[in-house]
Scaffold this active site. Structure first.
Site, short mmCIF file in Angstrom:
data_model
loop_
_atom_site.label_atom_id
_atom_site.label_comp_id
_atom_site.label_asym_id
_atom_site.label_seq_id
_atom_site.Cartn_x
_atom_site.Cartn_y
_atom_site.Cartn_z
N GLU A 161 -5.25 -22.36 44.02
CA GLU A 161 -5.46 -22.60 45.46
C GLU A 161 -6.70 -21.81 45.91
OE1 GLU A 161 -1.80 -22.51 47.71
OE2 GLU A 161 -1.00 -24.14 46.53
C1 HEC Z 1 -5.65 -25.64 47.73
C2 HEC Z 1 -4.87 -26.12 48.82
C3 HEC Z 1 -4.09 -25.16 49.67
C4 HEC Z 1 -4.54 -24.03 50.30
C5 HEC Z 1 -5.92 -23.43 50.26
C6 HEC Z 1 -3.42 -23.54 51.07
N1 HEC Z 1 -2.33 -24.35 50.90
FE1 HEC Z 1 -0.57 -24.19 51.86
N2 HEC Z 1 0.21 -25.55 50.63
C7 HEC Z 1 -0.49 -26.29 49.69
C8 HEC Z 1 0.46 -27.02 48.85
C9 HEC Z 1 0.10 -27.96 47.72
C10 HEC Z 1 1.75 -26.67 49.31
C11 HEC Z 1 3.09 -27.12 48.70
C12 HEC Z 1 3.31 -26.27 47.46
C13 HEC Z 1 4.73 -26.26 46.96
O1 HEC Z 1 5.63 -26.65 47.72
O2 HEC Z 1 4.96 -25.85 45.82
C14 HEC Z 1 1.56 -25.78 50.44
C15 HEC Z 1 2.59 -25.26 51.23
C16 HEC Z 1 2.38 -24.58 52.43
C17 HEC Z 1 3.38 -24.31 53.43
C18 HEC Z 1 4.83 -24.76 53.40
C19 HEC Z 1 5.11 -25.86 54.38
C20 HEC Z 1 6.45 -26.48 54.16
O3 HEC Z 1 6.77 -27.44 54.87
O4 HEC Z 1 7.19 -26.05 53.27
C21 HEC Z 1 2.77 -23.59 54.42
C22 HEC Z 1 3.39 -23.08 55.69
C23 HEC Z 1 1.39 -23.39 54.01
N3 HEC Z 1 1.19 -24.02 52.80
C24 HEC Z 1 0.46 -22.62 54.68
C25 HEC Z 1 -0.74 -22.20 54.11
C26 HEC Z 1 -1.54 -21.08 54.58
C27 HEC Z 1 -1.20 -20.22 55.77
C28 HEC Z 1 -2.63 -21.00 53.76
C29 HEC Z 1 -3.74 -19.98 53.78
C30 HEC Z 1 -3.33 -18.59 53.58
C31 HEC Z 1 -2.51 -22.09 52.80
N4 HEC Z 1 -1.34 -22.76 53.01
C32 HEC Z 1 -3.47 -22.40 51.84
C33 HEC Z 1 -1.85 -26.33 49.57
C34 HEC Z 1 -2.69 -25.34 50.03
#
Ligand code: HEC
Ligand code: HEC
Length: 375
Positions: A161
């Site tokens: 990520e």
């Molecule tokens: C490279 C892409 C990427 C980045 C950068 C990223 N995310 Fe995500 N995020 C994802 C993915 C893919 C998932 C689901 C992963 C899983 O469930 O295993 C996720 C899951 C989440 C969720 C869960 C939502 C739910 O409904 O369960 C939240 C809240 C979230 N991210 C917030 C953030 C925050 C805040 C940041 C920065 C600190 C961030 N993400 C950075 C791709 C990203």
């Protein structure tokens, strides 16, 4: 005793006990909205009243903010969290921010089947929306983080990520950007050492708690019979009568429980055509009964967050609903039912507050200039 007198008494007792004028303001406001709600409900047709009664068993309007339980939010924390959310300098390469995969201009998602992260490598899962996510009882498709604060610690250090190697790396990076020291001190005024990894995650989490997107469905739930069109009301009825509400309920229409994808008919990949088999919660717990269990996703803004499912394997909302009917309910929904449900789901497209939609001004570069680093 008339109602007005009781309310005055309540306000008086509270103001003498707390002498906080803001407390009084919020009580007056909530009473006003209660009164407005009762007035609106009195004007509903019999049919709308029945529908509203049924809907209130399953759903609730979105709150203005998803209040945290373990700490008190403040405005400085939210405003710091917003800057961090948009700041690509939290990533090793200096090119990826939370907003890269959860774009607030496109309903908190990246609209990719699975997200592309550090060194432009695609991960295994679809990015769920951050909008209204703070209300979920757990975070991630497999629920491995308890809340948005805990969740925010993950992606920055995730090698596919944002790819930062360890917590100290991130904190050192933030220290080179002078303004952040002051912003952390303002957000966490009682702490001798405010610039920590935990506080960074807490600030981001508190910003996410403000990302609520009220829509016309909330107005309907508050008694406004004209908030939904006849077609949307029909869809709402179908959604409940068919049984989608056994899993998709609460203020976000999901995010409350885990369920097996392929509960009645499976395996799920025979319907979605998924190429990689994701075992869901089992991958975290190793417990046999957790195989293919996923968090039931919320459905607010669902018309805008394609592609669907944990691996983004289906682009079409109609097909997604058809699959849900078969795999989760063992029902072949008619085209008419599917179209009605789509009409309802489209009414769940909401609006972020102006504050959340306004881009932040990021602190400028510090002493050491950081360069793109794709190693
Ligand atoms: C490279 C892409 C990427 C980045 C950068 C990223 N995310 Fe995500 N995020 C994802 C993915 C893919 C998932 C689901 C992963 C899983 O469930 O295993 C996720 C899951 C989440 C969720 C869960 C939502 C739910 O409904 O369960 C939240 C809240 C979230 N991210 C917030 C953030 C925050 C805040 C940041 C920065 C600190 C961030 N993400 C950075 C791709 C990203
Ligand atoms: C038994 C529980 C259950 C029932 C009933 C159910 N769902 Fe789901 N729904 C889920 C789960 C679990 C997922 C996540 C599957 C995955 O991606 O692994 C899901 C995913 C979805 C998605 C995709 C969301 C996204 O962000 O990708 C939509 C849309 C959806 N459901 C709509 C419906 C509709 C409409 C009905 C009624 C016809 C329904 N569901 C019935 C559990 C259920």
């Amino acid at each position: 005793m008339n109602k007005k007198w009781i309310s005055t008494a309540v306000v008086l007792t509270l103001t003498t006990a707390l002498t906080f004028s803001c407390e009084q303001g919020s009580i007056d406001a909530s009473e006003k909205s209660q009164d407005a709600e009762s007035e609106a409900i009195a004007e509903l047709s019999q049919e709308d009243l029945e529908l509203l009664k049924q809907a209130k068993k399953f759903f609730k309007p979105l709150p203005e903010v998803a209040e945290p339980t373990g700490y008190a939010m403040n405005d400085d924390m939210v405003s710091l969290g917003k800057k961090l959310y948009f700041d690509t300098r939290l990533s090793k390469s200096n090119t990826i921010s939370c907003n890269s995969c959860h774009n607030l201009a496109s309903f908190g998602v990246d609209n990719n089947p699975t997200s592309i992260g550090h060194k432009w490598v695609a991960g295994p899962r679809n990015s769920p929306t951050v909008l209204n996510a703070a209300l979920h009882t757990a975070q991630f498709w497999d629920g491995r983080a308890e809340d948005v604060e805990e969740q925010a610690e993950g992606p920055i250090l995730n090698p596919i990520e944002m790819g930062s190697p360890h917590e100290e790396f991130v904190i050192d990076r933030l220290r080179t950007i002078e303004t952040y020291e002051d912003l952390f001190a303002a957000a966490f005024p009682d702490e001798p050492q405010p610039l920590t990894y935990k506080n960074m995650a807490r600030a981001i989490g508190s910003f996410e708690r403000t990302l609520m997107t009220p829509d016309r469905f909330d107005d309907f739930l508050r008694g406004d019979g004209n908030a939904l069109t006849a077609a949307e009301k029909k869809g709402l009825k179908s959604f409940m009568d068919v049984g989608c509400t056994t899993c998709h309920s609460g203020p976000v229409l999901g995010g409350q429980i885990f369920q097996k994808f392929g509960l009645i008919k499976g395996p799920y990949w025979e319907y979605t055509g998924s190429e990689n088999i994701d075992e869901g919660k089992y991958e975290v717990t190793g417990v046999e009964s957790d195989k293919y269990m996923f968090k039931v996703p919320g459905l607010r803004n669902i018309a805008k967050t394609a592609p669907y499912f944990h691996d983004g394997s289906v682009w079409d909302l109609e097909k997604t609903i058809e699959i849900m009917g078969v795999t989760q309910l063992g029902k072949e929904l008619t085209e008419e039912q599917i179209n009605e449900i789509v009409d309802f789901l489209e009414a769940l497209t909401g609006e972020l507050s102006k504050e959340a939609r306004t881009l932040p001004i990021l602190p400028r570069m510090g002493k050491e200039t950081t360069k793109p680093d794709f190693s």
